[in-house]
Scaffold this motif. Structure first.
Motif, mmCIF file in Angstrom:
data_model
loop_
_atom_site.group_PDB
_atom_site.id
_atom_site.type_symbol
_atom_site.label_atom_id
_atom_site.label_comp_id
_atom_site.label_asym_id
_atom_site.label_seq_id
_atom_site.Cartn_x
_atom_site.Cartn_y
_atom_site.Cartn_z
ATOM 1 N N ASN A 199 0.854 -1.184 0.000
ATOM 2 C CA ASN A 199 0.000 0.000 0.000
ATOM 3 C C ASN A 199 0.899 1.246 0.000
ATOM 4 O OD1 ASN A 199 -1.383 2.279 1.670
ATOM 5 N ND2 ASN A 199 -3.078 1.005 0.968
ATOM 6 N N GLN A 235 -3.586 6.997 6.867
ATOM 7 C CA GLN A 235 -5.030 7.034 6.619
ATOM 8 C C GLN A 235 -5.444 8.346 5.974
ATOM 9 O OE1 GLN A 235 -7.519 5.190 9.540
ATOM 10 N NE2 GLN A 235 -9.178 6.634 9.193
ATOM 11 N N ASP A 248 -4.677 7.850 2.405
ATOM 12 C CA ASP A 248 -5.549 6.850 1.787
ATOM 13 C C ASP A 248 -6.763 6.638 2.683
ATOM 14 O OD1 ASP A 248 -6.829 4.713 0.657
ATOM 15 O OD2 ASP A 248 -5.104 3.351 0.714
ATOM 16 N N PRO A 249 -7.836 7.405 2.493
ATOM 17 C CA PRO A 249 -9.021 7.320 3.360
ATOM 18 C C PRO A 249 -9.669 5.938 3.395
ATOM 19 C CG PRO A 249 -9.075 9.326 2.055
ATOM 20 C CD PRO A 249 -7.965 8.494 1.507
ATOM 21 N N SER A 250 -9.389 5.105 2.405
ATOM 22 C CA SER A 250 -9.958 3.754 2.429
ATOM 23 C C SER A 250 -9.235 2.845 3.416
ATOM 24 C CB SER A 250 -9.889 3.130 1.031
ATOM 25 O OG SER A 250 -8.550 2.848 0.653
ATOM 26 N N LEU A 251 -8.110 3.301 3.914
ATOM 27 C CA LEU A 251 -7.305 2.512 4.846
ATOM 28 C C LEU A 251 -7.816 2.722 6.264
ATOM 29 C CD1 LEU A 251 -4.649 0.779 5.004
ATOM 30 C CD2 LEU A 251 -3.459 2.940 5.438
ATOM 31 N N ASP A 252 -8.069 1.653 6.978
ATOM 32 C CA ASP A 252 -8.528 1.727 8.362
ATOM 33 C C ASP A 252 -7.373 1.340 9.279
ATOM 34 O OD1 ASP A 252 -9.810 1.790 10.765
ATOM 35 O OD2 ASP A 252 -11.218 0.157 10.342
#
Length: 217
Positions: free
Chosen positions: A144, A202, A205-209
């Motif tokens: 990622n 995060q 990459d806002p999709s990363l939790d």
């Protein structure tokens, strides 16, 4: 004395000389930049003849490579000895603590070889491996881009903090009036930097939790 015994004695003496030269090379390259180190200086520090540096290490560059390898193996042994804790946060603390204890015990070596901007590839490779270990322990997605960038930034910040700590003469534990930052305090500072890096990942990459990883710290 038999020929075999004489040969064995000579071999033992040669190995002893080589180890003296290796220790001297580590000390010389730890105390000054590469360009300021000389073959003569290494030989003088070891208390042996000038020509023995070339005999054992093929000159200055060979002595440097051997010194870097020796320090790298020492650092690797200090960091990678058996972990005695199970929780991820405790494992990270133990790993950071061991690294900090090593550089605190070897400040000149750390500043000139391990943390230097122009350090040898061996230490750069060790850093990449350490980042991969942290990624795995925190169950972060490999490959990622946000994780890769954020953890690289964490490594930069942690190394910079360690270097400033050493330059300030603060590598003592327990802390004193002139050296307020203990190894334990520095360890927690590393964890705080790591937590900030995860939040940065995060943000990239806002999709990363990253909440599960943060919970492990």
């Amino acid at each position: 004395m038999s020929t075999d015994n004489r040969l064995t004695a000579r071999q033992a003496a040669a190995e002893q000389t080589k180890q003296k030269l290796l220790a001297a090379a580590v000390a010389e390259f730890s105390q000054r930049p590469y360009d300021e180190v000389t073959v003569g200086g290494i030989a003088r520090a070891a208390g042996v003849a000038h020509g023995l540096v070339s005999h054992h290490f093929q000159g200055k560059q060979g002595a440097y490579v051997a010194a870097v390898d020796a320090v790298y193996r020492q650092m690797e042994a200090a960091e990678s000895s058996e972990l005695v804790v199970d929780a991820v946060g405790d494992r990270l603390r133990q790993r950071f603590r061991r690294f900090l204890a090593f550089v605190a015990a070897n400040p000149d070596t750390a500043l000139n070889l391990i943390l230097a901007s122009g350090r040898d590839e061996a230490f750069a490779a060790r850093r990449e491996y350490s980042i991969s270990v942290v990624t795995g322990w925190l169950d972060l997605p490999t490959g990622n881009a946000a994780v890769t960038v954020a953890l690289a930034a964490f490594a930069d910040a942690a190394e910079g903090l360690a270097a400033e700590w050493l330059r300030g003469g603060r590598a003592t534990s327990p802390p004193t009036d002139t050296a307020p930052f203990s190894v334990e305090a520095m360890t927690e500072a590393f964890l705080a930097l790591l937590a900030g890096a995860l939040r940065s990942a995060q943000a990239l990459d806002p999709s990363l939790d990253v909440r599960p990883a943060l919970a492990l710290l």
